[in-house]
Design a protein around this motif. Structure first.
Motif, PDB file in Angstrom:
ATOM      1  N   ALA A 175       4.251   8.650   4.824  1.00 42.03           N
ATOM      2  CA  ALA A 175       5.724   8.622   4.846  1.00 42.03           C
ATOM      3  C   ALA A 175       6.228   7.208   4.598  1.00 42.03           C
ATOM      4  CB  ALA A 175       6.232   9.151   6.179  1.00 42.03           C
ATOM      5  N   GLN A 176       5.525   6.212   5.119  1.00 46.95           N
ATOM      6  CA  GLN A 176       5.906   4.818   4.861  1.00 46.95           C
ATOM      7  C   GLN A 176       5.800   4.490   3.376  1.00 46.95           C
ATOM      8  OE1 GLN A 176       3.623   2.157   7.365  1.00 46.95           O
ATOM      9  NE2 GLN A 176       4.085   3.333   9.212  1.00 46.95           N
ATOM     10  N   TRP A 177       4.889   5.167   2.689  1.00 49.42           N
ATOM     11  CA  TRP A 177       4.729   4.966   1.243  1.00 49.42           C
ATOM     12  C   TRP A 177       5.695   5.841   0.439  1.00 49.42           C
ATOM     13  CZ3 TRP A 177      -1.344   5.576   1.174  1.00 49.42           C
ATOM     14  CH2 TRP A 177      -1.921   4.501   1.866  1.00 49.42           C
ATOM     15  N   GLY A 178       6.468   6.685   1.148  1.00 47.01           N
ATOM     16  CA  GLY A 178       7.418   7.553   0.471  1.00 47.01           C
ATOM     17  C   GLY A 178       6.801   8.783  -0.151  1.00 47.01           C
ATOM     18  N   LEU A 179       5.652   9.230   0.353  1.00 48.97           N
ATOM     19  CA  LEU A 179       4.936  10.344  -0.279  1.00 48.97           C
ATOM     20  C   LEU A 179       5.123  11.673   0.437  1.00 48.97           C
ATOM     21  CD1 LEU A 179       1.573   8.542  -1.171  1.00 48.97           C
ATOM     22  CD2 LEU A 179       3.532   8.967  -2.649  1.00 48.97           C
TER      23      LEU A 179
END
Length: 488
Positions: A175-179
């Protein structure tokens, strides 16, 4: 780049860079090769690394026949009468490094000149040591031995290693990587899929981990965070005993099986109970140690630990034995030797005694930056030299280093780095009418052990036999009187 492929100039630069990197490691490799000289007949004088400072024909040395320097000259060119170094051509390049040349050991007992790979004890090349040489090592992390250890299973250790580095791709990390958007824990449905939650705050994983801790002798629940858990495990699970191996294996198995269960639920829509996951951890741990045959000291703690895990091991009661210093036959002299290595210094002690146990000489010496086996062999060499100087003809060398004795008698592979010492000892051995070597237990080597402590610098001292230190005299009297020393 075009169509996902390297263009021609890019390919050329890529291959050039690869070649450059390979060539850069050549200098490192040359520095890890050394030639042991027998007669110099198969070692190139100018290009082979037979001197400590590297090849004789280094930068700035011109090889030309007009200068009397041929590319294929052998080291044998510097030999006079077979074993004496001589710069017969008065070559200035050789003269500049003459100190290195004359201090090069001649290994007359080798069948021929030998190239050795210096990073290994036996001198044989290995990819592992080559990698250790060319890589740039970082500082060893505190949890390294918690993850990588004898009996570990690679896949278990790898996943645990990623967890310790906080590199496991949990949903929160993705989620931190936006995935991803959904960060819910698939094990308990009551938290986020983060590393700290998964290991081991999640109620599902906490139940498994609590049972594993209980089997390992610890009655506690999971700690607050993963980092706290790892710090606690480093203090309580690392060691050399069979306990620590079982505990570390069960830990890495727990991490792996929980991660495996989490992935199975996400990617394959398969679910197992916490009891099933725990059973997998226990089964894998028992499977690794089920054939453990080394006897375990018999006490209540050991029995409880191995019984809890269901290991069928052999328990033995510790046995004590008594040993005495044995005097030699009349006409012989015993040479007791010992060594010690502490930080950046080494020391050795030697004492010669006759059939009555009376001392003939006592010596203490020291050196810098040496290994234990090097120091033990140095002690044996010093003992033989002093025995020779006292005109002794029948001697028995005793050492509590089994490896040193086995190297000398030929039942253990000789490390290339101490071969010159072994050969010196062999030459000295052959100069006596009778010379034998024997291993003895440390408990009966108190005199030599005491002498080791007397010197803390690179020097050697000979003690006056008529005024020995009181502690040493007491050891000598006890040995001569047949005192029995307890060995557990």
């Amino acid at each position: 780049m075009s169509g996902g492929k390297f263009s021609s100039p890019a390919k050329i630069m890529f291959h050039v860079n690869v070649v450059v990197v390979i060539l850069l490691t050549r200098g490192i490799a040359v520095g890890c090769v050394q030639y042991l000289i027998k007669d110099g007949g198969s070692t190139l004088l100018w290009s082979d690394p037979w001197l400590p400072g590297g090849p004789l024909g280094g930068h700035g040395v011109l090889l030309a026949e007009a200068l009397g320097r041929d590319t294929f000259d052998c080291v044998k060119k510097l030999f006079h009468n077979g074993d004496i170094w001589e710069n017969v051509t008065a070559d200035l390049a050789i003269e500049a490094r003459w100190a290195e040349v004359v201090n090069t050991k001649i290994h007359s007992r080798l069948p021929e000149d030998m190239a050795v790979w210096t990073p290994t004890a036996n001198g044989a090349f290995s990819l592992r040591t080559a990698w250790d040489v060319v890589r740039i090592p970082g500082a060893k992390l505190p949890w390294c031995d918690l993850v990588w250890f004898p009996s570990s299973q690679l896949c278990f250790s790898f996943i645990t290693w990623l967890a310790c580095l906080r590199k496991l791709t949990t949903r929160c990390l993705l989620a931190q990587w936006g995935l991803v958007v959904d960060t819910a824990c698939v094990l308990c449905q009551d938290g986020t899929d983060s590393l700290d939650h998964l290991l081991f705050r999640c109620s599902f994983s906490a139940g498994v981990w609590r049972e594993v801790l209980h089997l390992n002798g610890f009655n506690r629940g999971p700690l607050g965070t993963w980092d706290e858990e790892v710090r606690w495990l480093v203090k309580h699970f690392i060691g050399c005993s069979i306990y620590s191996r079982v505990r570390r294996f069960s830990f890495t198995a727990s991490v792996y099986k929980l991660w495996q269960e989490r992935n199975a639920r996400i990617f394959m829509n398969k679910c197992n109970s916490a009891a099933s996951v725990l059973q997998c951890v226990l089964s894998d741990t028992r499977g690794v140690f089920v054939n453990f045959t080394k006897p375990i000291p018999d006490d209540a703690v050991n029995r409880a630990f191995f019984s809890g895990w269901g290991f069928d091991v052999s328990f033995v009661h510790p046995k004590a034995s008594f040993h005495v210093w044995t005097p030699p036959p009349r006409g012989w002299v015993v040479l007791n030797c010992d060594d010690s290595v502490r930080q950046d210094r080494g020391g050795y002690g030697v004492i010669g005694r006759d059939h009555r146990g009376c001392p003939i000489f006592a010596v203490a010496g020291g050196a810098r930056d040496v290994s234990i086996v090097h120091m033990e062999l140095q002690a044996i060499k010093a003992a033989l030299l002093h025995a020779k100087s006292h005109n002794l003809s029948h001697v028995q060398v005793r050492s509590d280093s089994m490896m040193a004795i086995q190297m000398i008698v030929g039942s253990f592979h000789i490390s290339w780095s101490v071969r010159w010492l072994i050969e010196d000892i062999w030459r000295l051995r052959d100069s006596f009418s009778n010379c034998s070597f024997a291993h003895q237990v440390r408990e009966t080597n108190g005199c030599a052990d005491y002498l080791v402590s007397l010197v803390d610098s690179p020097m050697e001292i000979s003690l006056c036999i008529d005024s020995l230190p009181l502690a040493l005299s007491t050891f000598i009297q006890n040995d001569a009187g047949g005192k029995r020393y307890l060995r557990m």
